[in-house]
Design an enzyme around this catalytic site. Structure first.
Site, mmCIF file in Angstrom:
data_model
loop_
_atom_site.group_PDB
_atom_site.id
_atom_site.type_symbol
_atom_site.label_atom_id
_atom_site.label_comp_id
_atom_site.label_asym_id
_atom_site.label_seq_id
_atom_site.Cartn_x
_atom_site.Cartn_y
_atom_site.Cartn_z
ATOM 1 N N ILE A 19 -42.523 -52.207 5.739
ATOM 2 C CA ILE A 19 -41.732 -51.263 4.939
ATOM 3 C C ILE A 19 -40.576 -51.920 3.951
ATOM 4 O O ILE A 19 -39.930 -51.664 4.886
ATOM 5 C CB ILE A 19 -42.524 -50.242 5.276
ATOM 6 C CG1 ILE A 19 -43.619 -49.577 6.019
ATOM 7 C CG2 ILE A 19 -41.671 -48.423 3.856
ATOM 8 C CD1 ILE A 19 -44.776 -49.816 4.702
ATOM 9 N N LYS A 20 -40.572 -51.684 2.796
ATOM 10 C CA LYS A 20 -38.482 -52.244 2.041
ATOM 11 C C LYS A 20 -38.794 -51.304 2.011
ATOM 12 O O LYS A 20 -39.331 -50.413 0.860
ATOM 13 C CB LYS A 20 -39.575 -54.056 1.445
ATOM 14 C CG LYS A 20 -38.261 -53.552 0.671
ATOM 15 C CD LYS A 20 -38.927 -55.250 -0.468
ATOM 16 C CE LYS A 20 -37.707 -56.043 -1.448
ATOM 17 N NZ LYS A 20 -37.644 -57.112 -1.736
#
Length: 84
Positions: A19-20
């Site tokens: 997840i960014k």
């Protein structure tokens, strides 16, 4: 969490998901929570060493600084016009 569960339904293992998040104070705290739940995070939009340290201290799996901005700072503050 919802996105992770959607991938899980499709058979994608959690360890394959990264997840960014923006490395704002809120993003760093969110990453800390997600990492404790086994959700790996990439913290980005990092412009300073202090931000990178905060991400590391909170357990981010990956820290992605903007190297262009770091080079710009060196050019301006250290007089390194030809930084590579």
């Amino acid at each position: 969490r919802r996105i992770i569960s959607m991938y899980g339904v499709k058979g994608v293992p959690r360890k394959r998901i990264l997840i960014k998040l923006a490395a704002t104070w809120e993003g760093i705290l969110a990453a800390e929570i997600l990492e404790t739940e086994g959700i790996t995070c990439n913290l980005t939009l990092i412009f300073s060493f202090v931000q990178a340290v905060a991400c590391a201290q909170r357990g981010a799996t990956l820290i992605s600084p903007f190297t262009g901005r770091i080079l710009d700072w060196n050019r301006v503050n250290l007089g390194r016009a030809n930084c590579v």
